[in-house]
Design a protein around this motif. Structure first.
Motif, mmCIF file in Angstrom:
data_model
loop_
_atom_site.group_PDB
_atom_site.id
_atom_site.type_symbol
_atom_site.label_atom_id
_atom_site.label_comp_id
_atom_site.label_asym_id
_atom_site.label_seq_id
_atom_site.Cartn_x
_atom_site.Cartn_y
_atom_site.Cartn_z
ATOM 1 N N LEU A 67 0.796 -1.234 0.000
ATOM 2 C CA LEU A 67 0.000 0.000 0.000
ATOM 3 C C LEU A 67 0.828 1.284 0.000
ATOM 4 C CD1 LEU A 67 -2.955 0.418 -0.344
ATOM 5 C CD2 LEU A 67 -3.220 0.601 2.141
ATOM 6 N N PRO A 68 1.847 1.412 0.860
ATOM 7 C CA PRO A 68 2.600 2.685 0.840
ATOM 8 C C PRO A 68 3.193 2.982 -0.540
ATOM 9 C CG PRO A 68 3.207 1.359 2.738
ATOM 10 C CD PRO A 68 2.347 0.492 1.882
ATOM 11 N N GLU A 69 3.732 1.948 -1.171
ATOM 12 C CA GLU A 69 4.309 2.150 -2.499
ATOM 13 C C GLU A 69 3.249 2.557 -3.506
ATOM 14 O OE1 GLU A 69 7.182 -0.569 -4.243
ATOM 15 O OE2 GLU A 69 7.211 -1.675 -2.346
ATOM 16 N N MET A 70 2.102 1.883 -3.409
ATOM 17 C CA MET A 70 1.054 2.170 -4.385
ATOM 18 C C MET A 70 0.439 3.548 -4.151
ATOM 19 S SD MET A 70 -0.658 -1.578 -4.848
ATOM 20 C CE MET A 70 -1.601 -1.248 -6.310
ATOM 21 N N ILE A 71 0.357 3.956 -2.888
ATOM 22 C CA ILE A 71 -0.206 5.280 -2.611
ATOM 23 C C ILE A 71 0.742 6.360 -3.119
ATOM 24 C CG2 ILE A 71 -0.718 6.901 -0.734
ATOM 25 C CD1 ILE A 71 -2.077 4.562 0.698
ATOM 26 N N ALA A 72 2.049 6.119 -2.950
ATOM 27 C CA ALA A 72 3.013 7.085 -3.494
ATOM 28 C C ALA A 72 2.860 7.186 -5.009
ATOM 29 C CB ALA A 72 4.431 6.669 -3.127
ATOM 30 N N ALA A 73 2.694 6.022 -5.671
ATOM 31 C CA ALA A 73 2.526 6.015 -7.125
ATOM 32 C C ALA A 73 1.208 6.682 -7.512
ATOM 33 C CB ALA A 73 2.572 4.586 -7.649
ATOM 34 N N ALA A 74 0.176 6.479 -6.672
ATOM 35 C CA ALA A 74 -1.122 7.110 -6.954
ATOM 36 C C ALA A 74 -0.994 8.630 -6.907
ATOM 37 C CB ALA A 74 -2.170 6.630 -5.957
ATOM 38 N N GLY A 75 -0.095 9.102 -6.025
ATOM 39 C CA GLY A 75 0.171 10.540 -5.982
ATOM 40 C C GLY A 75 0.681 11.034 -7.326
ATOM 41 N N ASN A 76 1.568 10.243 -7.943
ATOM 42 C CA ASN A 76 2.057 10.615 -9.276
ATOM 43 C C ASN A 76 0.944 10.592 -10.314
ATOM 44 O OD1 ASN A 76 4.663 11.179 -8.638
ATOM 45 N ND2 ASN A 76 5.431 9.101 -9.061
ATOM 46 N N THR A 77 0.087 9.579 -10.209
ATOM 47 C CA THR A 77 -1.057 9.490 -11.120
ATOM 48 C C THR A 77 -1.895 10.756 -11.032
ATOM 49 O OG1 THR A 77 -1.194 7.089 -11.166
ATOM 50 C CG2 THR A 77 -3.259 8.285 -11.422
ATOM 51 N N LEU A 78 -2.161 11.162 -9.780
ATOM 52 C CA LEU A 78 -2.989 12.344 -9.551
ATOM 53 C C LEU A 78 -2.319 13.596 -10.130
ATOM 54 C CD1 LEU A 78 -5.720 12.455 -8.243
ATOM 55 C CD2 LEU A 78 -4.633 13.124 -6.088
ATOM 56 N N ARG A 79 -1.005 13.714 -9.852
ATOM 57 C CA ARG A 79 -0.271 14.876 -10.374
ATOM 58 C C ARG A 79 -0.320 14.904 -11.904
ATOM 59 N NH1 ARG A 79 2.899 14.853 -5.954
ATOM 60 N NH2 ARG A 79 4.019 12.975 -6.574
ATOM 61 N N MET A 80 -0.086 13.716 -12.489
ATOM 62 C CA MET A 80 -0.085 13.633 -13.951
ATOM 63 C C MET A 80 -1.450 14.039 -14.500
ATOM 64 S SD MET A 80 0.612 10.227 -16.260
ATOM 65 C CE MET A 80 2.202 9.894 -15.513
ATOM 66 N N ALA A 81 -2.513 13.553 -13.841
ATOM 67 C CA ALA A 81 -3.872 13.859 -14.307
ATOM 68 C C ALA A 81 -4.153 15.352 -14.198
ATOM 69 C CB ALA A 81 -4.893 13.053 -13.499
#
Lengths: 219, 264
Positions: A13-27
């Protein structure tokens, strides 16, 4: 080494949440790019100048006719042959933004066209120029009309960022793919990534529904 | 054309308008003097509204020209040829002619006061304070000062039309065009709008009015223009035109229209 599913989840989860942050930024970046580009394209198409309108129409038709992924590949793998090398994140933002701009411009165009013709005429009779009419009278009304479809586009875009994993941009889907090849538990990992996308999209959906209700009441 | 004290405020010369093959106006000549009130009447499709829209170039005449205070309106003349004006110049010219529409066309995203003051602020570059003071004065004049912060959707049709009149007046127009200003209103709301128009007429505003309110036309006009099939059939003082119409077409129109209103 984790042994139970909750332990695995706690590891991922911590890794995926960090990656989700990038997803959000990219979006977010791609969204801002798309709504600005879309406005320029829509105004060009409605400008009445044949060359401008033709260029905008060509852009929209070409982009809509090609897969977003092809555009991303073109930017990330194609441009280096012209000496332009972009980081994967930036290439993804540009590609998704260019792609979205074509769709968003059609939403704007429909919204602007939906504003009653009498509004333009009333503005003209008090001496507004075309530019003032657009800025003070047409666009504020068109904005109300296009808000719900723009919101739907934003939700779509949030999930479409997953194609950026194919050019190696660090985001949620890429992270999930890496984890699943590390742990050999694709079912659990992709379900988890799906859940994270859902958690990010749900407030947006609720926001769009709220806007739609409010605007309908405003009529 | 030279500006002279005796020149009519508005002059139409040979104005024609066609939409593709459809000829809507045929060779219209019409003068309106300063302070004059002229009503345009006639059956639907006779070209009244198009004529009004040609005056401020919402429709560009296919042929013929419009002069306001002796100056060519909406076009410029270069070496004997007539060319369209640039957007900004046309806008500046239009700002001197007020127009009131059948469907009001208030800006729904602005309050009553903002509707009235946006022209002075954005077009005349007045300060917001100045424009709002004028706006309030005009809203008071049309009896709606207390509705200043209300959006159009919360106003009745008659109230909307009165705000629309105030919006046009805020530009200090030399001429007011009324395009069937009461046709979209409930019958009981017609009077309040006509009262505002009456008041304007008393104050000496030059008015060109397209209307189906024959009683009002007879009462307020200096001259009445009867149109049919894109042409001016008959122009006369209101009492003459309504009581002793000269043309058979005018007679048949008036008898058909006035028959429905036995109290006239």
């Amino acid at each position: 080494m984790p042994t139970t599913l909750p332990q695995y989840v706690a590891t991922w989860l911590p890794e995926m949440i960090a990656a989700a942050g990038n997803t959000l930024r990219m979006a977010v970046f791609a969204f801002v790019f798309a709504i600005c580009l879309g406005l320029v394209l829509a105004l060009a198409r409605l400008s009445g100048r044949r060359i401008l309108a033709g260029a905008a129409l060509t852009y929209v038709e070409v982009i809509r006719g090609a897969p977003a992924l092809a555009l991303l590949f073109l930017i990330y793998f194609g441009l280096p042959s012209l000496g332009i090398v972009l980081p994967a994140f930036l290439a993804a933002v540009i590609g998704l933004g260019m792609n979205g701009g074509a769709y968003v411009s059609e939403i704007y165009r429909a919204g602007i066209s939906a504003v009653d013709r009498g509004q333009r005429e009333a503005a003209q009779t008090i001496g507004m120029t075309s530019g003032q009419t657009m800025r003070y009278i047409i666009l504020p009304q068109a904005a109300r009309i296009v808000l719900p479809p723009i919101g739907n586009y934003a939700i779509g875009l949030l999930k479409d960022t997953s194609v950026a994993s194919l050019i190696g941009a660090s985001e949620l889907t890429l992270r999930a793919r890496d984890l699943s090849s590390e742990y050999f538990m694709p079912m659990q990992i992709y379900l988890l990534s799906g859940a994270i996308y859902f958690v990010m999209a749900a407030p947006l959906s609720a926001g769009v529904r709220y806007l739609e209700r409010r605007l309908r009441r405003g009529r | 054309m030279q500006t002279t004290a005796t020149a009519p405020l508005v002059q139409l010369t040979g104005v024609c308008k066609a939409f593709g093959p459809l000829r809507v106006l045929e060779d219209i000549d019409l003068d309106v003097a300063r302070g004059e009130k002229v009503c345009l009447i006639g059956p639907s499709g006779s070209g009244k509204t198009t004529l009004l829209r040609c005056v401020n170039h919402l429709e560009q005449p296919t042929a013929g020209h419009v002069y306001v205070e002796g100056k060519l309106f909406g076009e410029r003349q270069v070496n004997g040829r007539y060319l369209p004006l640039r957007d900004a110049e046309l806008a500046r010219m239009r700002s001197t002619i007020g127009m009131v529409f059948q469907t009001f066309n208030l800006f729904p995203h602005l309050t009553a006061l903002q509707n009235v003051s946006i022209g002075p602020v954005k077009v005349l570059r007045q300060s917001r304070g100045e424009a709002e003071a004028l706006g309030l004065e005009l809203l008071a004049k049309v009896g709606l000062a207390e509705k200043r912060n209300v959006y159009p959707e919360q106003l009745s049709g008659g109230q909307r039309q009165r705000v629309a009149i105030a919006r046009a007046l805020a530009m200090r127009p030399r001429l007011m065009l009324f395009d069937e200003a009461t046709s979209a209103l409930d019958p009981e709301l017609v009077g309040e709008v006509l009262n505002v128009m009456r008041q304007l007429a008393i104050e000496g505003m030059t008015m060109l009015i397209v209307t189906h309110e024959m009683g009002f036309a007879e009462e307020i006009s200096d001259r009445v223009v009867f149109m049919d099939k894109g042409r001016i059939v008959e122009v006369n003082g209101p009492h003459e035109l309504f009581r002793r119409p000269q043309h058979a077409r005018t007679q048949s129109f008036l008898s058909a229209v006035l028959q429905k209103k036995p109290f006239q």
